[in-house]
Design a protein around this motif. Sequence first.
Motif, PDB file in Angstrom:
ATOM      1  N   ILE A   9     -31.352  -7.432-167.581  1.00  0.00           N
ATOM      2  CA  ILE A   9     -31.418  -7.045-166.172  1.00  0.00           C
ATOM      3  C   ILE A   9     -30.960  -5.602-166.061  1.00  0.00           C
ATOM      4  O   ILE A   9     -29.844  -5.251-166.452  1.00  0.00           O
ATOM      5  N   ASP A  10     -31.841  -4.760-165.548  1.00  0.00           N
ATOM      6  CA  ASP A  10     -31.525  -3.348-165.351  1.00  0.00           C
ATOM      7  C   ASP A  10     -31.134  -3.077-163.905  1.00  0.00           C
ATOM      8  O   ASP A  10     -31.547  -3.806-162.993  1.00  0.00           O
ATOM      9  N   PHE A  11     -30.369  -2.029-163.708  1.00  0.00           N
ATOM     10  CA  PHE A  11     -30.106  -1.493-162.381  1.00  0.00           C
ATOM     11  C   PHE A  11     -30.862  -0.171-162.255  1.00  0.00           C
ATOM     12  O   PHE A  11     -30.906   0.626-163.197  1.00  0.00           O
ATOM     13  N   VAL A  12     -31.448   0.048-161.086  1.00  0.00           N
ATOM     14  CA  VAL A  12     -32.087   1.324-160.767  1.00  0.00           C
ATOM     15  C   VAL A  12     -31.395   1.864-159.528  1.00  0.00           C
ATOM     16  O   VAL A  12     -31.229   1.148-158.537  1.00  0.00           O
ATOM     17  N   VAL A  13     -30.982   3.125-159.583  1.00  0.00           N
ATOM     18  CA  VAL A  13     -30.334   3.730-158.429  1.00  0.00           C
ATOM     19  C   VAL A  13     -30.942   5.101-158.169  1.00  0.00           C
ATOM     20  O   VAL A  13     -31.141   5.898-159.086  1.00  0.00           O
ATOM     21  N   THR A  14     -31.291   5.355-156.920  1.00  0.00           N
ATOM     22  CA  THR A  14     -31.825   6.663-156.514  1.00  0.00           C
ATOM     23  C   THR A  14     -30.696   7.480-155.902  1.00  0.00           C
ATOM     24  O   THR A  14     -29.867   6.953-155.156  1.00  0.00           O
ATOM     25  N   LEU A 123     -32.680  -2.958-157.478  1.00  0.00           N
ATOM     26  CA  LEU A 123     -32.801  -1.624-156.896  1.00  0.00           C
ATOM     27  C   LEU A 123     -31.648  -1.346-155.937  1.00  0.00           C
ATOM     28  O   LEU A 123     -31.436  -2.081-154.979  1.00  0.00           O
ATOM     29  N   PHE A 124     -30.920  -0.263-156.222  1.00  0.00           N
ATOM     30  CA  PHE A 124     -29.839   0.213-155.370  1.00  0.00           C
ATOM     31  C   PHE A 124     -30.222   1.560-154.773  1.00  0.00           C
ATOM     32  O   PHE A 124     -30.876   2.376-155.426  1.00  0.00           O
ATOM     33  N   ASN A 125     -29.782   1.829-153.545  1.00  0.00           N
ATOM     34  CA  ASN A 125     -29.666   3.194-153.069  1.00  0.00           C
ATOM     35  C   ASN A 125     -28.258   3.656-153.406  1.00  0.00           C
ATOM     36  O   ASN A 125     -27.380   2.837-153.711  1.00  0.00           O
ATOM     37  N   ASP A 126     -28.011   4.967-153.316  1.00  0.00           N
ATOM     38  CA  ASP A 126     -26.691   5.449-153.721  1.00  0.00           C
ATOM     39  C   ASP A 126     -25.594   5.115-152.720  1.00  0.00           C
ATOM     40  O   ASP A 126     -24.422   5.401-152.978  1.00  0.00           O
ATOM     41  N   ASP A 127     -25.957   4.508-151.585  1.00  0.00           N
ATOM     42  CA  ASP A 127     -24.943   4.071-150.626  1.00  0.00           C
ATOM     43  C   ASP A 127     -24.704   2.564-150.690  1.00  0.00           C
ATOM     44  O   ASP A 127     -24.055   1.994-149.824  1.00  0.00           O
ATOM     45  N   LYS A 294     -14.392  -8.340-149.656  1.00  0.00           N
ATOM     46  CA  LYS A 294     -14.894  -9.458-148.851  1.00  0.00           C
ATOM     47  C   LYS A 294     -16.305  -9.855-149.233  1.00  0.00           C
ATOM     48  O   LYS A 294     -16.617 -11.045-149.345  1.00  0.00           O
ATOM     49  N   HIS A 295     -17.184  -8.877-149.418  1.00  0.00           N
ATOM     50  CA  HIS A 295     -18.564  -9.149-149.818  1.00  0.00           C
ATOM     51  C   HIS A 295     -18.798  -8.596-151.216  1.00  0.00           C
ATOM     52  O   HIS A 295     -18.204  -7.599-151.609  1.00  0.00           O
ATOM     53  N   LYS A 296     -19.716  -9.232-151.945  1.00  0.00           N
ATOM     54  CA  LYS A 296     -19.944  -8.810-153.331  1.00  0.00           C
ATOM     55  C   LYS A 296     -20.677  -7.483-153.418  1.00  0.00           C
ATOM     56  O   LYS A 296     -20.494  -6.735-154.385  1.00  0.00           O
ATOM     57  N   VAL A 297     -21.502  -7.185-152.424  1.00  0.00           N
ATOM     58  CA  VAL A 297     -22.151  -5.874-152.358  1.00  0.00           C
ATOM     59  C   VAL A 297     -22.100  -5.392-150.916  1.00  0.00           C
ATOM     60  O   VAL A 297     -22.148  -6.200-149.977  1.00  0.00           O
ATOM     61  N   ILE A 298     -21.985  -4.077-150.748  1.00  0.00           N
ATOM     62  CA  ILE A 298     -21.977  -3.497-149.417  1.00  0.00           C
ATOM     63  C   ILE A 298     -22.903  -2.283-149.378  1.00  0.00           C
ATOM     64  O   ILE A 298     -23.071  -1.586-150.384  1.00  0.00           O
ATOM     65  N   ASP A 299     -23.489  -2.066-148.224  1.00  0.00           N
ATOM     66  CA  ASP A 299     -24.319  -0.895-147.984  1.00  0.00           C
ATOM     67  C   ASP A 299     -23.637  -0.077-146.899  1.00  0.00           C
ATOM     68  O   ASP A 299     -23.400  -0.573-145.794  1.00  0.00           O
ATOM     69  N   ILE A 300     -23.290   1.177-147.231  1.00  0.00           N
ATOM     70  CA  ILE A 300     -22.614   2.051-146.278  1.00  0.00           C
ATOM     71  C   ILE A 300     -23.612   3.104-145.834  1.00  0.00           C
ATOM     72  O   ILE A 300     -23.765   4.156-146.465  1.00  0.00           O
TER      73      ILE A 300
END
Length: 334
Positions: A9-14, A123-127, A294-300
């Motif tokens: 499993i890869d992660f991609v981040v822009t 797929l992640f964004n940098d936030d 609190k959450h495993k992933v967050i988007d700011i």
Amino acid sequence: MNERSNFPIDFVVTWVDGSDSNWLKSRKIFESDNQDDKSEARFRDYDLFNYWFRAVEKYAPWVNKIYLVTDNQVPEWLNVEHEKLVLVDHTNIIPQKNLPTFNSSAIEVNLKNIEELSEHFVLFNDDMFLNAPVNPEDFFWFDGNPRDTAGLNAIMPIEDFDHIVANNMIIINKNFKKSEVITKNVFKFFNIKNGPLNIYTLFLLFLPRFTRFYDLHIPYSILKSEFKSVMNDNNQLYEETSKNKFRSIRDITIWSVRYTQIAKGIFKPRRFDFGKFYNLTQIDKIVRDIEKCKHKVIDINDSDKVDSEQFKKNIKDLHKAFDRHLLKKSDYEN
């Protein structure tokens, strides 16, 4: 009992450094184009990207590769020799005729062109930050199916981006019959893990076509084969999006791939509160979430309502919050 699958499993981040002078000069050349979304808040650099890597090292040490996608930009603190890190410049995946681009949609629909990218990627964004320990099964189930939360929603137009959502849904309604999708996957659309999304789905159930799927605005699990298939089947829309230098109402996005995976039923339900979407006007809630994991992933997400002075203050508060768990440098840093 299921055993952990051994597929990578890869992660991609822009990532973009919106304060970079060369990048700003390049962007200014094209700002006269009559296209959407040129606001400062789309490109302000949080100066938090090192915490993204620290979180991955601490909370997801099992990741196979991390593909960092940038426009000829590399953070000066980044250890580019890390064995798991792969740098991907826009020139590696986007035709030269469409460069430079400042359109996140155009960048994301071309991620399919990363040659070595695994079939299973997130797929992640940098936030978007990991905020607690995660397992591979949080993103892909043992059988390889993506983890996701299916819920129906409606487009309620308040901004130009809603045109893009509609473009994605046109793809879905052209290829899938709503009644057949729901019937075949009824226990995925109505599931205890979906929480309040069950209510939205119930209210919209009897409309003849899909109006929208519920978007959670967190990292999405994508199958590369589905990604390529959707873009190939909608090549004209893909090409149109790729050439738009700024976000346009004519774009499609990688969400169309996620929607296709949901419509095909190739996903395993995941709790609706696995992640949380915030914007910078909610700084107190964000800080508490980070401090308490609190959450495993967050988007700011950034916000036009946060002026430059408040932005600086909020970023300082975020640094302090992240330092509570991620003070130690990672091996991804020099």
